[in-house]
Motif scaffolding. Sequence first.
Motif, PDB file in Angstrom:
ATOM      1  N   PRO A 116     -28.533 -13.871  13.163  1.00  0.00           N
ATOM      2  CA  PRO A 116     -28.306 -12.878  14.230  1.00  0.00           C
ATOM      3  C   PRO A 116     -29.475 -12.742  15.207  1.00  0.00           C
ATOM      4  CG  PRO A 116     -27.681 -11.985  12.092  1.00  0.00           C
ATOM      5  CD  PRO A 116     -28.411 -13.260  11.825  1.00  0.00           C
ATOM      6  N   LYS A 176     -25.148  -9.973  23.204  1.00  0.00           N
ATOM      7  CA  LYS A 176     -26.581 -10.042  22.941  1.00  0.00           C
ATOM      8  C   LYS A 176     -27.217 -11.215  23.678  1.00  0.00           C
ATOM      9  CE  LYS A 176     -26.670  -7.568  18.592  1.00  0.00           C
ATOM     10  NZ  LYS A 176     -26.886  -7.632  17.135  1.00  0.00           N
ATOM     11  N   TRP A 212     -22.873 -10.885   8.838  1.00  0.00           N
ATOM     12  CA  TRP A 212     -24.075 -11.135   8.046  1.00  0.00           C
ATOM     13  C   TRP A 212     -24.105 -10.226   6.808  1.00  0.00           C
ATOM     14  CZ3 TRP A 212     -28.028 -14.601   8.334  1.00  0.00           C
ATOM     15  CH2 TRP A 212     -29.159 -14.324   7.569  1.00  0.00           C
ATOM     16  N   THR A 213     -23.929  -8.940   7.036  1.00  0.00           N
ATOM     17  CA  THR A 213     -24.035  -7.962   5.955  1.00  0.00           C
ATOM     18  C   THR A 213     -23.051  -8.267   4.830  1.00  0.00           C
ATOM     19  OG1 THR A 213     -24.580  -6.377   7.676  1.00  0.00           O
ATOM     20  CG2 THR A 213     -24.107  -5.487   5.523  1.00  0.00           C
ATOM     21  N   LEU A 216     -17.519  -4.154  10.444  1.00  0.00           N
ATOM     22  CA  LEU A 216     -18.685  -3.488   9.868  1.00  0.00           C
ATOM     23  C   LEU A 216     -19.873  -3.850  10.753  1.00  0.00           C
ATOM     24  CD1 LEU A 216     -19.801  -1.805   7.472  1.00  0.00           C
ATOM     25  CD2 LEU A 216     -20.278  -3.959   6.339  1.00  0.00           C
ATOM     26  N   ASN A 217     -19.940  -3.196  11.883  1.00  0.00           N
ATOM     27  CA  ASN A 217     -20.963  -3.574  12.858  1.00  0.00           C
ATOM     28  C   ASN A 217     -21.792  -2.386  13.301  1.00  0.00           C
ATOM     29  OD1 ASN A 217     -18.673  -5.800  13.552  1.00  0.00           O
ATOM     30  ND2 ASN A 217     -20.727  -6.553  13.937  1.00  0.00           N
ATOM     31  N   ALA A 218     -23.070  -2.601  13.359  1.00  0.00           N
ATOM     32  CA  ALA A 218     -23.958  -1.620  13.957  1.00  0.00           C
ATOM     33  C   ALA A 218     -24.806  -2.372  14.946  1.00  0.00           C
ATOM     34  CB  ALA A 218     -24.864  -0.980  12.912  1.00  0.00           C
ATOM     35  N   THR A 219     -25.023  -1.798  16.095  1.00  0.00           N
ATOM     36  CA  THR A 219     -25.975  -2.409  17.005  1.00  0.00           C
ATOM     37  C   THR A 219     -26.274  -1.482  18.157  1.00  0.00           C
ATOM     38  OG1 THR A 219     -26.640  -4.503  17.989  1.00  0.00           O
ATOM     39  CG2 THR A 219     -24.516  -3.639  18.650  1.00  0.00           C
ATOM     40  N   GLN A 220     -27.093  -1.955  19.013  1.00  0.00           N
ATOM     41  CA  GLN A 220     -27.399  -1.204  20.214  1.00  0.00           C
ATOM     42  C   GLN A 220     -27.192  -2.136  21.379  1.00  0.00           C
ATOM     43  OE1 GLN A 220     -30.300   1.666  19.989  1.00  0.00           O
ATOM     44  NE2 GLN A 220     -30.989   1.562  22.101  1.00  0.00           N
ATOM     45  N   VAL A 233     -21.804   2.240  15.881  1.00  0.00           N
ATOM     46  CA  VAL A 233     -21.398   1.726  14.582  1.00  0.00           C
ATOM     47  C   VAL A 233     -19.884   1.721  14.562  1.00  0.00           C
ATOM     48  CG1 VAL A 233     -21.223   2.249  12.119  1.00  0.00           C
ATOM     49  CG2 VAL A 233     -23.428   2.440  13.273  1.00  0.00           C
ATOM     50  N   GLY A 292     -23.482   6.368  20.348  1.00  0.00           N
ATOM     51  CA  GLY A 292     -24.551   7.297  20.721  1.00  0.00           C
ATOM     52  C   GLY A 292     -25.223   7.858  19.479  1.00  0.00           C
ATOM     53  N   ILE A 303     -25.349   7.831  15.843  1.00  0.00           N
ATOM     54  CA  ILE A 303     -24.845   7.074  14.687  1.00  0.00           C
ATOM     55  C   ILE A 303     -25.529   7.520  13.400  1.00  0.00           C
ATOM     56  CG2 ILE A 303     -24.339   5.046  16.091  1.00  0.00           C
ATOM     57  CD1 ILE A 303     -26.884   3.786  14.661  1.00  0.00           C
ATOM     58  N   ALA A 353     -24.605   7.114   9.279  1.00  0.00           N
ATOM     59  CA  ALA A 353     -23.364   6.336   9.304  1.00  0.00           C
ATOM     60  C   ALA A 353     -23.022   5.758   7.936  1.00  0.00           C
ATOM     61  CB  ALA A 353     -23.474   5.220  10.338  1.00  0.00           C
ATOM     62  N   GLY A 354     -24.043   5.462   7.136  1.00  0.00           N
ATOM     63  CA  GLY A 354     -23.811   4.839   5.834  1.00  0.00           C
ATOM     64  C   GLY A 354     -22.969   5.696   4.895  1.00  0.00           C
ATOM     65  N   ARG A 402     -19.447   4.860   5.408  1.00  0.00           N
ATOM     66  CA  ARG A 402     -19.113   3.562   4.819  1.00  0.00           C
ATOM     67  C   ARG A 402     -18.772   3.745   3.342  1.00  0.00           C
ATOM     68  NH1 ARG A 402     -22.668  -0.790   2.433  1.00  0.00           N
ATOM     69  NH2 ARG A 402     -21.427  -2.673   2.538  1.00  0.00           N
TER      70      ARG A 402
END
Lengths: 415, 168
Positions: free
Chosen positions: A47, A161, A297-298, A325-329, A336, A378, A380, A383-384, A387
């Motif tokens: 990534p 990205k 990846w996760t 299952l995505n988190a990013t900025q 998320v 915004g 997040i 967040a876990g 999940r």
Amino acid sequence: MSGGTNRYVIVGAGAAGMAAAEAVRSLDKRGSVTVFSDEPDPPYFRPLIPFLISGKKRAVDMAMSGQGPYSGEGMDLKLNARIRAIDCQARAVCMEDGEKIAYDRLLIATGSRSRIPGEIEGTSIEGVFAPRTLASARAIAARVENGRHAVMLGGGLLNLKVAFALLECGLKVTLVVKSPQVLSQLMEPEDTFLIRDALNRAGLQIITGAGARRILSGSKGVSGILLEDGREISCELVCIGKGVEPNVGFDHESIQVDGGVVADNFTRCNVSDVYAAGDVAVTFDPITGGRIVTGLWTSAVEMGRCAGLNMAGRPTEYGGALGILNATQVADVAFVSMGMVHTKGRDFETHVCGSAGAYRKLVFSPDGTKLVGVLLVGDISRAGLYRSVIRERMEVSGIKSHIINHTLHYGHFIG
Amino acid sequence: MPEPKEIFVRVDRCMGCHSCELACAVEHSSSRSLYGAISETPRPKNRVYVEFVPPSNPIPLLCRHCEDAPCMHACIAGAIVRTEEGVVITRSDKCIGCWTCVMVCPYGVIGRHLEQHKAYRCDRCPDRSLPACVDACPTKALVYLTAGDFSKGVRLTASAGMLTGQGG
């Protein structure tokens, strides 16, 4: 067995393969662990490749060995080694150079490759890339030096990205997406306004609802792109981000392949002592129970670790992979997205709350008793927890208002 | 290696005074003093959080440094490692602020430093013999012990209670 020690063979040195190798090593200190990679680079955090394009990281900074949970020790890593076939009868993998490597336990973790849509003409022209490997990132970086305008086909996360990396290089970047909105795999069009706004502010040009028909070439490779609606955009660089497909190109007789290598809840294939994990594996979605191939990846790491433990003799059930299952900025907006977030026309109980700086969508099962999907934009934080609620199929009645209002904390689980 | 110490929470002793949060933020400030910390920009961040469970029971939450740390395995940048002391830390130089750790932490105790675009969490105060939150707790709701010593304490308290209950 050879002399009482197991020979573990892992095909693929990505997230799943490396996680499995470490897991095997954590339980079995004596067996031999051989990991094959068809890439020339030692295993790296895939990534991160956009950072090579932007120049923020060097390839050596992305290597897995010695970073995070990866020691990289106690395994025999073979680079530039592609397998041709798996011979389950002889319990061996056959390499392209003809060599046969015997295994006692085999993990198929061959990953996935970029999907190149056949309907787009000219995808093999110089200057057309499908960002996936360090090698592809290097090629993009080299092309950047003589480019002014890049067109990104596909509005997924990796392409976004890479788009930002190219913006940082000073290129003009246009994103062309067929869907009505960006990130269509991760959210619905009306969920994207904060992100779309951030992308616009970052200077990204976005064309939605448009597909590419043909990539045009000049004397120096790519010269432009022709859209299906007849519009022509001149550019020197094209990146295709249209998803991935599992690498199942090796020969095999008896391994069940159905859109990927089919794995059971213990990451086992239908052939004994053969396991599958990561992007190549067909596993299950804990929400729907249905079969699923994920390119995350996760999930690949979790599945790989699970496979490694199973291979080394500790039966470990895999909890399943969420399709999303995505988190990013992106730009300055974090988000998320996980589980079931596409609700339009479907019978879910959905709670949406939006403000100037944050947006959230909580999706419950039709009877309202289970959380099945969460989109946080915004804010997040924590967040876990969601999940866990989704994955454990938790009964939510006691904590539902906290979920809807995004005030859930761990104390609610034990209080 | 001797058994490492951990921060344990004795929920029944917490009054919800937030002293731990304050001490944590101060410890993680540049000035390391309360007066300095409150004037710093960006504001120093606490890594322990006192939340409330209805009706009004306070509960301090902080990184458990999980044995099977989901954040460490999920990190797409290899930024999260376990130290020899068993502390799971985020290496700021490696962190790319993708928030994958936030997405997988089952305790919800990884924070986002927006100004630095880095994740942060309890680091068990590497420069102190006693973590700041434990030091600051007026009721000893937070204690810093080995798992063995902590469970021994729990057993002794429980048996003392049983003896009292039996009139012993």
